[in-house]
Design an enzyme around this catalytic site. Structure first.
Site, PDB file in Angstrom:
ATOM      1  CG  ASP A   1      -2.098   1.099   0.884  1.00  0.00           C
ATOM      2  OD1 ASP A   1      -2.340   1.127  -0.171  1.00  0.00           O
ATOM      3  OD2 ASP A   1      -2.481   1.598   2.081  1.00  0.00           O
TER       4      ASP A   1
ATOM      5  CG  ASP B   1      -6.766   4.926   1.059  1.00  0.00           C
ATOM      6  OD1 ASP B   1      -6.439   4.033   1.777  1.00  0.00           O
ATOM      7  OD2 ASP B   1      -6.105   5.665   0.336  1.00  0.00           O
TER       8      ASP B   1
ATOM      9  CG  PHE C   1      -0.621  11.818   2.627  1.00  0.00           C
ATOM     10  CD1 PHE C   1      -0.869  12.728   1.652  1.00  0.00           C
ATOM     11  CD2 PHE C   1       0.825  11.580   2.734  1.00  0.00           C
ATOM     12  CE1 PHE C   1      -0.059  13.520   0.869  1.00  0.00           C
ATOM     13  CE2 PHE C   1       1.626  12.275   1.982  1.00  0.00           C
ATOM     14  CZ  PHE C   1       1.254  13.222   1.202  1.00  0.00           C
TER      15      PHE C   1
END
Lengths: 430, 313
Positions: free
Chosen positions: A152, A305, A323
């Site tokens: 990922d 996500d 993030f």
């Protein structure tokens, strides 16, 4: 206790669509889907005017346990999933320790059984520690429950390692999920590189940082024959590369997130760190391209996500914030509001991308309302309207850029293995 | 007329009228600086805090003097000597400063958008004294004040901004301010130091210095940070100076009455030759004085009492 869901618009993307059919659930399985089922003693659920669909599957979430329980746990993450209408989630391996060996995979599966309210499918790491050098014990990870492999957010930068990973994963029989990012090109960028990054004075991440890796991984998938799933693609170029690869017959699939088909980099103005996400929010042209990709089938899956962070981590200067944003509880509303209501997708096409397609890619026996299937069912009210209210969230994360946004079309019931876990937007406490 | 917002976060947010208001207010402020006794009671009883996360001499002392000339109480907090080194967040630092009664907080920070975070956190007025590569509005205001003072008008002037546009907050603020006031702005620098889609800000983009300087009324030379070369953004200081340094020959292409500005500190012999920096067209020293005047004007306007005090008393 049997459940009898009456009068809903039953949408089974694998089978037929049946207006005003009834659905009988017994012993955790779908027992019958027919018109006007009569069964004494069943709990009746009136689904008139609502859509009855296979339990939704989010194949890209971060549950943060083990290691980052302040951000999220399997308990809170699965509650958020249930509130969002998801009956199954696949969780990424960037925990601490990394899910790169059987003990972590086993832990996740056991914790999910103890504390989770929806099905949890762990994704194992491609490389040990997600460091990009040595392959993890993929066969072992699969044996303990892993359904795919991904590093990922730490994409495998060495092409030779990625090639071997694909060769090996193919042998093991699971897909590779790739977060496509050339870390050198992305450098220390924090938003999409373009006009808005120029105006805001924030370091940009060029679209090319994603696209060069999409191209590389497609080429390696072609070389190895390994099924490749591209996580959260976000640019015009990525969509084009996937479309071309599919036309050539490459075993590639792709997903897009609700935030990438809803928001553009203009949302970053004001420096709200909830808009800081990787890949970054792109431009109008990119949003149009991913919508086109959704409509023509280039993009197979809608995944969130879901990436919760604590307020302390996010309430800082933009460039220092991590993030990620939380997406489980707003996904269905965004699909209905941004894609279905606007005619980009029909309800059936959208439900496919939330059920049968992710199930097929992960090879899990879910995503259908066929008789005999697991009784994972989501009921969606297409007419319900709700303003996104962070105080109602089940996730620990408050990092949503959609707070205050009005959404139409939301899940009102989530049934997992025959048990109602969410009703009228509230989790049913056990 | 008043400023619309409680904060000054950038010139992007200001209207032409607001910019002119600040510049007009700076004129009497400059008179105060010229006096023997440089002090008026305008901001007596007000507390102004400078919160600097980056080293600075001229901006910080300029704000400090501006506040003192208006009789405000000032304190300065530097990241290197505060709880920031103990890991305190900007939000918590801001709340602490506000709890002590600050009326105006002036912040410089290496992260773009930090003043926005601060402004959302506190009720005090926030002035952006430079945030990363985003904006440096008071520098642009003093640049524009200097140009207006010398040229009488900004509208219709041709202004070239020369150097590292990509990393320059001075360039961005100047572009917003100058274009709002009707100047033609040209930017020139190496292609690797040019931000993407900068032309959408309404400027003309050049990579050849000679083309950009042709007939301009003002050349604003930016400081080149030598570390950019180590980052591989251009091949060498030598080549930079050769292609983009402002020298006599290049300046001769500009209007005969052209002004030369530089936000300082200067790398003499790199972005500007010493004879130009110290020459007759240079207004670099006057920029410093005007900086104090513009900042006095701003502090005065943001204190919100322009109706109840006579500025020049």
């Amino acid at each position: 206790m049997k459940l009898l869901i009456k009068g809903g618009l039953v949408v089974d993307p694998l089978g037929k669509i049946d207006p005003a059919a009834d659905l009988l659930i017994s012993e955790g399985k779908i027992e019958a889907v027919e018109k006007d089922i009569k069964y004494d003693g069943a709990q009746i659920i009136d689904a008139t005017g609502k859509m009855v669909v296979p339990g939704l599957i989010d194949m890209h979430v971060h549950l943060r346990e083990p290691g980052f329980e302040a951000k999220e746990t399997i308990a809170t993450g699965t509650r958020a999933a249930a509130r969002g209408g998801f009956t199954s989630v696949a969780c990424m391996p960037n925990t601490r320790p990394v899910a790169d060996d059987q003990s972590v995979i086993k832990f996740i599966c056991e914790r999910a059984k103890e504390t989770g309210v929806v099905n949890v499918f762990p994704i194992g790491a491609i490389t040990k520690g997600s460091k990009g050098d040595e392959l993890s014990e993929m066969a072992d990870l699969k044996a303990y429950g892993a359904v795919a492999f991904s590093d990922d957010g730490f994409p495998v930068s060495r092409s030779d390692v990625m090639r071997r990973a694909m060769q090996y994963a193919k042998m093991v029989g699971l897909p590779i999920i790739s977060h496509c990012e050339d870390k050198e090109l992305a450098s220390d960028g924090v938003m999409h590189e373009g006009y808005m990054s120029t105006v805001l004075g924030l370091k940009g991440i060029p679209a090319a940082a994603e696209e060069v890796m999409v191209a590389r991984d497609i080429i390696l998938a072609e070389l190895t024959g390994c099924p490749l799933h591209l996580a959260h693609i976000s640019t015009v170029g990525s969509v084009r590369l996937v479309r071309e690869a599919k036309a050539r017959g490459v075993a590639v699939t792709a997903e897009v997130t609700p935030h990438h088909f809803t928001l553009t980099d203009r949302a970053v103005a004001g420096y709200d760190t909830a808009t800081k996400v990787n890949p970054p929010l792109r431009t109008d042209m990119d949003v149009a391209a991913v919508k086109e990709g959704l409509a023509d089938g280039t993009i197979d899956v809608i995944a969130t996500d879901h990436a919760p962070h604590t307020d302390e981590e996010k309430d800082v200067e933009y460039q220092y914030a991590p993030f990620g944003l939380v997406g489980l509880e707003t996904a269905v509303g965004l699909v209905f509001t941004e894609l279905i209501a606007t005619g980009v997708l029909t309800p059936v096409e959208a439900i496919k991308k939330l059920t049968v397609n992710p199930a097929r890619i992960l090879g899990i026996n879910k995503g259908t309302l066929a008789v005999g299937a697991d009784a994972d069912v989501t009921i969606i009210d297409p007419n319900i309207k709700e303003v996104v209210d962070v105080s109602q969230f089940e996730t620990k994360g408050r990092n949503s850029p959609f707070i205050g946004r009005k959404l139409n079309g939301l899940p009102v019931m989530t049934i997992v293995n025959g048990n109602i876990v969410m009703h009228e937007r509230k989790i049913i406490e056990k | 007329m008043r400023l619309k917002n409680k904060d000054l976060l950038g010139l992007q947010d200001l209207s032409a009228d607001e910019i002119n208001l600040i510049l007009d207010t700076a004129i009497p402020m400059k008179d105060i600086i010229k006096r023997k006794i440089k002090k008026v009671p305008t901001l007596r009883g007000r507390t102004i805090v400078t919160l600097f996360y980056e080293p600075s001499t001229r901006t910080r002392s300029s704000f400090d003097l501006a506040a003192k000339y208006l009789s405000a109480d000032t304190i300065g907090i530097s990241a290197s000597t505060s709880s920031v080194v103990k890991g305190e967040s900007l939000r918590d630092t801001a709340r602490t400063i506000e709890a002590m009664g600050a009326d105006i907080i002036i912040i410089r920070h290496s992260a773009a958008g930090s003043p926005h975070l601060l402004a959302r956190t506190v009720g005090a007025s926030v002035i952006n004294a430079g945030d990363g590569t985003h904006e440096h509005p008071t520098q642009a205001l003093l640049d524009i004040y200097t140009v207006r003072e010398k040229k009488g008008i900004v509208k219709g002037l041709k202004v070239a901004i020369l150097g590292d546009i990509l990393h320059s907050r001075v360039a961005r603020s100047n572009i917003w301010g100058l274009t709002k006031l009707g100047a033609e702005v040209r930017v020139v620098g190496p292609s690797t130091l040019m931000p993407p889609e900068i032309e959408r800000l309404g400027v003309k983009v050049f990579t050849r210095t000679e083309d950009a300087l042709e007939g301009v009324d003002v050349v604003n030379v930016l400081r080149i940070q030598l570390e950019r070369q180590q980052q591989g953004l251009f091949p060498s200081i030598r080549e930079y100076a050769r292609l983009f340094g402002l020298n006599k020959e290049r300046l001769a292409l500009a209007d005969p009455d052209a002004l030369v500005l530089h936000p300082g500190p200067l790398n003499r012999g790199v972005e500007i030759t010493p004879d130009i920096a110290d020459g007759t067209k240079s207004v670099i020293v006057e920029q410093v004085t005007n900086g104090v005047a513009v900042r006095m004007a701003l502090l005065y306007l943001l204190s919100g009492e322009e109706d109840s005090h006579e500025v020049t008393n």
